[in-house]
Scaffold this motif. Structure first.
Motif, PDB file in Angstrom:
ATOM      1  N   HIS A  43       0.447  -1.149  -0.356  1.00  0.00           N
ATOM      2  CA  HIS A  43      -0.344  -0.158  -0.133  1.00  0.00           C
ATOM      3  C   HIS A  43       0.816   1.199   0.173  1.00  0.00           C
ATOM      4  CE1 HIS A  43       0.704  -0.636   4.318  1.00  0.00           C
ATOM      5  NE2 HIS A  43       0.640   0.946   4.577  1.00  0.00           N
ATOM      6  N   LEU A  44       2.441   0.987   0.462  1.00  0.00           N
ATOM      7  CA  LEU A  44       3.298   2.167   0.514  1.00  0.00           C
ATOM      8  C   LEU A  44       4.365   2.740  -0.909  1.00  0.00           C
ATOM      9  CD1 LEU A  44       4.790   2.176   4.091  1.00  0.00           C
ATOM     10  CD2 LEU A  44       2.840   3.171   2.938  1.00  0.00           C
ATOM     11  N   LYS A  45       3.630   1.768  -2.006  1.00  0.00           N
ATOM     12  CA  LYS A  45       4.135   2.036  -3.529  1.00  0.00           C
ATOM     13  C   LYS A  45       3.896   3.068  -3.939  1.00  0.00           C
ATOM     14  CE  LYS A  45       4.662  -3.625  -4.234  1.00  0.00           C
ATOM     15  NZ  LYS A  45       4.502  -4.169  -5.386  1.00  0.00           N
ATOM     16  N   SER A  46       2.890   3.456  -4.298  1.00  0.00           N
ATOM     17  CA  SER A  46       2.249   4.653  -4.903  1.00  0.00           C
ATOM     18  C   SER A  46       3.168   5.739  -4.070  1.00  0.00           C
ATOM     19  CB  SER A  46       1.205   5.049  -4.446  1.00  0.00           C
ATOM     20  OG  SER A  46       0.395   5.043  -3.357  1.00  0.00           O
ATOM     21  N   VAL A  47       3.489   6.282  -2.844  1.00  0.00           N
ATOM     22  CA  VAL A  47       4.303   7.548  -2.289  1.00  0.00           C
ATOM     23  C   VAL A  47       5.939   7.885  -3.385  1.00  0.00           C
ATOM     24  CG1 VAL A  47       6.163   8.169  -0.180  1.00  0.00           C
ATOM     25  CG2 VAL A  47       3.884   6.238  -0.041  1.00  0.00           C
ATOM     26  N   GLY A  48       6.324   7.013  -3.994  1.00  0.00           N
ATOM     27  CA  GLY A  48       7.692   7.091  -5.163  1.00  0.00           C
ATOM     28  C   GLY A  48       7.004   8.599  -6.004  1.00  0.00           C
ATOM     29  N   GLU A  49       5.479   7.928  -6.033  1.00  0.00           N
ATOM     30  CA  GLU A  49       4.953   8.708  -7.603  1.00  0.00           C
ATOM     31  C   GLU A  49       4.984   9.881  -6.908  1.00  0.00           C
ATOM     32  OE1 GLU A  49       1.228   8.448 -10.337  1.00  0.00           O
ATOM     33  OE2 GLU A  49       1.041   7.915  -8.232  1.00  0.00           O
ATOM     34  N   VAL A  50       4.692   9.808  -5.936  1.00  0.00           N
ATOM     35  CA  VAL A  50       4.172  12.168  -5.287  1.00  0.00           C
ATOM     36  C   VAL A  50       5.964  12.456  -5.107  1.00  0.00           C
ATOM     37  CG1 VAL A  50       3.975  12.569  -3.240  1.00  0.00           C
ATOM     38  CG2 VAL A  50       2.381  11.050  -3.725  1.00  0.00           C
ATOM     39  N   ARG A  51       7.348  11.222  -4.486  1.00  0.00           N
ATOM     40  CA  ARG A  51       8.572  11.974  -4.232  1.00  0.00           C
ATOM     41  C   ARG A  51       8.426  12.686  -5.326  1.00  0.00           C
ATOM     42  NH1 ARG A  51       9.968   6.713  -3.088  1.00  0.00           N
ATOM     43  NH2 ARG A  51       9.444   7.381  -1.110  1.00  0.00           N
ATOM     44  N   LYS A  52       8.194  11.986  -6.821  1.00  0.00           N
ATOM     45  CA  LYS A  52       9.391  12.094  -7.973  1.00  0.00           C
ATOM     46  C   LYS A  52       8.665  13.435  -9.195  1.00  0.00           C
ATOM     47  CE  LYS A  52      11.439  11.841 -11.786  1.00  0.00           C
ATOM     48  NZ  LYS A  52      12.850  12.325 -12.620  1.00  0.00           N
ATOM     49  N   CYS A  53       7.350  13.471  -8.046  1.00  0.00           N
ATOM     50  CA  CYS A  53       6.215  14.681  -8.525  1.00  0.00           C
ATOM     51  C   CYS A  53       6.854  15.567  -7.933  1.00  0.00           C
ATOM     52  CB  CYS A  53       4.890  14.273  -7.999  1.00  0.00           C
ATOM     53  SG  CYS A  53       3.957  13.484 -10.206  1.00  0.00           S
ATOM     54  N   GLN A  54       7.086  15.920  -7.047  1.00  0.00           N
ATOM     55  CA  GLN A  54       7.800  16.618  -5.711  1.00  0.00           C
ATOM     56  C   GLN A  54       8.732  17.284  -6.327  1.00  0.00           C
ATOM     57  OE1 GLN A  54       5.926  18.404  -3.679  1.00  0.00           O
ATOM     58  NE2 GLN A  54       7.177  20.062  -3.981  1.00  0.00           N
ATOM     59  N   GLU A  55       9.973  16.746  -6.285  1.00  0.00           N
ATOM     60  CA  GLU A  55      11.093  16.744  -7.169  1.00  0.00           C
ATOM     61  C   GLU A  55      10.874  17.409  -8.595  1.00  0.00           C
ATOM     62  OE1 GLU A  55      12.902  13.584  -7.885  1.00  0.00           O
ATOM     63  OE2 GLU A  55      13.442  12.395  -5.907  1.00  0.00           O
ATOM     64  N   ILE A  56      10.070  17.053  -9.392  1.00  0.00           N
ATOM     65  CA  ILE A  56       9.986  17.967 -10.606  1.00  0.00           C
ATOM     66  C   ILE A  56       9.233  18.832 -10.664  1.00  0.00           C
ATOM     67  CG2 ILE A  56       8.238  18.168 -12.684  1.00  0.00           C
ATOM     68  CD1 ILE A  56       8.170  14.950 -12.912  1.00  0.00           C
ATOM     69  N   ALA A  57       8.620  19.506  -9.778  1.00  0.00           N
ATOM     70  CA  ALA A  57       8.016  20.527  -9.196  1.00  0.00           C
ATOM     71  C   ALA A  57       8.845  21.301  -8.661  1.00  0.00           C
ATOM     72  CB  ALA A  57       6.296  20.498  -7.762  1.00  0.00           C
ATOM     73  N   ASP A  58       9.652  20.784  -7.534  1.00  0.00           N
ATOM     74  CA  ASP A  58      11.018  21.700  -6.938  1.00  0.00           C
ATOM     75  C   ASP A  58      11.536  22.378  -7.958  1.00  0.00           C
ATOM     76  OD1 ASP A  58      10.088  21.878  -4.456  1.00  0.00           O
ATOM     77  OD2 ASP A  58      11.146  20.199  -4.177  1.00  0.00           O
ATOM     78  N   ALA A  59      11.994  21.328  -8.859  1.00  0.00           N
ATOM     79  CA  ALA A  59      13.530  21.885 -10.021  1.00  0.00           C
ATOM     80  C   ALA A  59      13.141  22.802 -11.032  1.00  0.00           C
ATOM     81  CB  ALA A  59      13.982  20.739 -10.761  1.00  0.00           C
ATOM     82  N   ALA A  60      10.908  22.251 -11.144  1.00  0.00           N
ATOM     83  CA  ALA A  60      10.853  23.980 -12.329  1.00  0.00           C
ATOM     84  C   ALA A  60      10.441  25.210 -11.598  1.00  0.00           C
ATOM     85  CB  ALA A  60       9.271  22.880 -12.604  1.00  0.00           C
ATOM     86  N   ALA A  61      10.437  24.720 -10.128  1.00  0.00           N
ATOM     87  CA  ALA A  61      10.389  26.399 -10.115  1.00  0.00           C
ATOM     88  C   ALA A  61      11.357  27.461  -9.638  1.00  0.00           C
ATOM     89  CB  ALA A  61       9.717  26.091  -8.372  1.00  0.00           C
ATOM     90  N   VAL A  62      12.284  26.723  -9.540  1.00  0.00           N
ATOM     91  CA  VAL A  62      13.897  27.306 -10.117  1.00  0.00           C
ATOM     92  C   VAL A  62      14.406  27.574 -11.017  1.00  0.00           C
ATOM     93  CG1 VAL A  62      14.263  27.123  -7.346  1.00  0.00           C
ATOM     94  CG2 VAL A  62      14.864  25.710  -8.947  1.00  0.00           C
TER      95      VAL A  62
END
Length: 320
Positions: A43-62
């Motif tokens: 049930h924790l496998k989908s956490v990887g998707e959120v982690r990657k999306c946050q990395e994309i968000a943080d990179a795009a923001a700068v």
């Protein structure tokens, strides 16, 4: 290119699609990407998707010239797995992504029609007590609930909204009026579209429900765009879909509706720019005021997914 989901759709392809459009923020909806195959609990496998999306968000923001990608993240959780497991995955999602705004656990099931994809074996999932226990965890964290369902399930979604009056529920893809298999062919005056209209009217009476307008480029809707030899123009898309979207907007009001691209899934039917030009033409054709246009194209999404709360990272990050 009408690739749809036939090939990976990563940041470079998405940014290329956005290029001709005035997009400032995007919302990511879970699609099963980047799941953590090494997670200790399924049930924790989908956490990887959120982690990657946050990395994309943080990179795009700068990075200069990019919109705020993944400014809102809609994560996956199996809400019927028990309250303890649901709580654990929601806590893990929150730790992995500061931009977490909603949870999606789809309910689409056409009641045994084998010609139509079902995300769950239970056509009455929204009525399941175990599912509702999990949804209570979503509500307790101040998150919204996103759901893809088919039009015959709209009354269930209305009942769910009534049971959770303090939770914001987001109905995806205009409540998906089915138009293939035993539900085809697609006609405005047919019994299935009539049932969809009745369900939309019932759902609109629930003030805590918001509607996403999009997704009707998927084959299951029965409009046949993907089967055409030549992709449709924005005028053709507006002409085919306008009656449906206008019905929803009339029922919900602009302040409870938001246009959605549903890309890359809908890319098999038309380009990003063609789709958004069609949305503009539908909105202008109904005589939307400036405030109504703002709600449909940005305001409702900004409010529901709290995009104004998205903060830029304070450190420089590597390129995407």
């Amino acid at each position: 290119e009408r690739a749809g989901v036939a090939r990976p759709y990563l940041v470079d392809a998405f940014v290329a699609d956005l290029a001709a459009n005035n997009v400032t923020h995007t919302v990511f909806a879970t699609c099963g990407a980047w799941w953590d195959k090494d997670a200790t609990e399924p049930h924790l496998k989908s956490v990887g998707e959120v982690r990657k999306c946050q990395e994309i968000a943080d990179a795009a923001a700068v990075l200069p010239g990019l919109p705020r990608l993944c400014a809102g993240i809609i994560a996956h959780a199996d809400l019927d797995t028990g309250r303890e497991k649901v709580a654990a995955v929601l806590d893990a999602h929150a730790a992995a992504g500061a931009n977490l705004r909603a949870v999606r656990d789809n309910a689409n099931n056409a009641g045994g029609d084998e010609g139509i994809f079902a995300a769950t074996k239970n056509p009455n999932k929204l009525q399941d007590p175990a599912f509702r226990e999990g949804l209570a965890e979503v509500e307790s964290r101040g998150l919204a609930y996103d759901c893809f369902l088919y039009h015959e399930q709209l009354p269930q979604f209305a009942e769910l909204a009534a049971a959770f009056p303090n939770l914001t529920l987001v109905c995806n893809h205009a409540g998906m009026p089915l138009g293939i298999s035993s539900y085809g062919p697609r006609t405005w005056d047919g019994p299935h579209t009539a049932a969809w209209r009745e369900g939309i009217t019932q759902l609109a009476a629930m003030p805590n429900v918001v509607m996403k307008l999009g997704g009707l480029g998927m084959p299951v809707a029965g409009f046949g765009f993907a089967e055409r030899g030549k992709p449709p123009t924005s005028d053709e898309v507006a002409a085919a879909l306008g009656e449906y979207y206008n019905f929803v907007i009339d029922a919900f009001g602009c302040d409870r509706c938001m246009w959605e691209s549903n890309f890359p899934v809908d890319k098999a039917s038309y380009s990003y720019t063609v789709l958004w030009n069609a949305f503009k033409k539908i909105s202008a054709g109904r005589g939307c005021t400036e405030d109504e246009m703002a709600a449909l194209f940005s305001g409702t999404a900004t409010r529901v997914y709290r995009l104004g709360e998205t903060e830029a990272p304070t450190t420089t990050l590597p390129p995407l």
